[in-house]
Scaffold this active site. Sequence first.
Site, short mmCIF file in Angstrom:
data_model
loop_
_atom_site.label_atom_id
_atom_site.label_comp_id
_atom_site.label_asym_id
_atom_site.label_seq_id
_atom_site.Cartn_x
_atom_site.Cartn_y
_atom_site.Cartn_z
N SER A 119 -14.10 -37.56 -21.04
CA SER A 119 -13.04 -37.06 -20.11
C SER A 119 -13.47 -36.25 -19.05
O SER A 119 -14.02 -36.79 -18.30
CB SER A 119 -12.22 -36.40 -21.35
OG SER A 119 -10.90 -35.75 -20.57
N ASP A 123 -9.54 -37.00 -13.78
CA ASP A 123 -10.66 -36.70 -14.31
C ASP A 123 -11.51 -37.82 -14.72
O ASP A 123 -11.33 -38.99 -14.44
CB ASP A 123 -10.40 -36.03 -15.64
CG ASP A 123 -9.59 -36.65 -16.74
OD1 ASP A 123 -8.81 -37.57 -16.53
OD2 ASP A 123 -9.82 -35.92 -17.90
N ASP A 162 -11.67 -40.00 -17.45
CA ASP A 162 -10.97 -41.15 -17.96
C ASP A 162 -9.65 -41.35 -17.49
O ASP A 162 -8.88 -42.14 -18.25
CB ASP A 162 -11.16 -40.72 -19.66
CG ASP A 162 -10.15 -39.83 -20.12
OD1 ASP A 162 -10.16 -38.74 -19.29
OD2 ASP A 162 -9.86 -39.60 -21.02
N ASP A 178 -6.60 -39.47 -17.26
CA ASP A 178 -5.49 -39.44 -18.18
C ASP A 178 -4.92 -38.07 -17.36
O ASP A 178 -3.83 -37.42 -17.66
CB ASP A 178 -5.66 -39.09 -19.74
CG ASP A 178 -6.85 -38.08 -20.01
OD1 ASP A 178 -7.33 -37.40 -19.16
OD2 ASP A 178 -6.80 -37.67 -21.12
MG MG Z 1 -9.18 -36.57 -19.74
#
Ligand code: MG
Length: 459
Positions: free
Chosen positions: A96, A241, A243, A245
């Site tokens: 992440s 960020d 990943d 999300d």
């Molecule tokens: Mg993330």
Amino acid sequence: MKRLFGTNGIRFILGEELNVDDIVRIGMAIGTFFKGGKCLLGRDVRKTGDIVARAIASGLMATGCDVWDVGLITTPALQFSVKNMGFDFGVMITASHNPPEYNGIKVMANDGVEIDREREKKVEEIYFKQKFSLVNWRNVGKYITCSNEEYIDTYIRAVMRHIDVDEIRRRKFTVVVDPINSVGSLTTPRLLRELNCKALTINGNLDGDFPGREPEPRLDNLEALASAVISSGADFGVAHDGDGDRALFVDERGTIYWGDKSGALIVDYYLSTHPGEIVVTPVSSSVIIEEVAKKHGGKVVYTKVGSIYVSRKMMELNAPLGVEENGGVFFGPHHPVRDGTMTTALILDILAQTGEQLSKLMSKLPTYHQAKLRYPCPNELKEKVVEILRDMTKELSAEYIDGVKIWYDKKAWVLIRPSGTEPIFRIYAEAEEEAKLNTIVNEAKRMLEEAIDEAKRKG
Ligand code: MG
């Protein structure tokens, strides 16, 4: 018992905290827990992504799971696919927002939401006690590589069902995206093109060294995005960020906002047509969320910090919205997980529906002074430090949902909590006046220093 999972799945530096053989065993533990079935496996752009994904896949197949390896994809697109495309569970290889040397493992149930603490503990028990249900050579799982295009396509079309596509297309917005050299570049620019927006990107090439900036978007590392927004005359900018999300936004004048501010805008807008709904947010969020929700007869429910707590609480209460100060927005009608591309779609919808610029919309929200700091502390001392802090604050107006939150008045507070993913404490503070904020922050730093010293002395 020892823990594998932190606040957001399992995080590690390969070759330091965990080795490849440990990862294979984690795969076997996950496969044993799910008792076989069909797994969707994806990853972000990190350099250890391939090796970790293949090690997990081997462990899963050894317990009879069939693995569909979709390769590069955002966490929310994988989560959506697990839920809607017939998978029994999903595994996302990502750290992440953590620095490039880290990687991580997030496990999703068949509802496309990360498994809760109870189920994490069961996976940990299988792992530490090595109680793996391995199958014989005839029954090992299949390994199927699949193209991410079909999954991303279905996901983008699902996102678009929740917004006024015609009105957004008519407005021909210009948007600058900073997907920080990772998988967000596969979804958000794609969404923008579908919506007839001019999509410009910075840090748009896929690169596991993250040369653009740190993977964690913050107010202090998005200057390049802010400059690009101004120089291109864009309507706004969005930063993800590692990943995809999370989403932080920059208005057309180059002002960068924390997620509780953009989240409050979404809460304000959504609750204006859905009054009285519940909004879920962690204790680290600004009081703005509550003020805005109350304006529409809404209610705010607070959780510990961590996306799993927000997702699971939303599902329990059937709440349509969740918001995190770090740029996580959970839009229940799509999927109760944080999703940077869905959040971008909602901001576009608000701009199209109101006909106002982002800076104007933000200026209508209450303004508070906020501080967010990181303070180093070895992982093994964290628990002790929290205990000492609780003792120190017994006489104050404090609450302990997560770490220690001290209220100075209705609109001034500080939260001191150990990070679940890094050897640091995070200090969050908010107040109406800057002077008061500084006093609160200095007091918090002093208390934390004192507590760390005492924890060290007690060993
Ligand atoms: Mg993330």
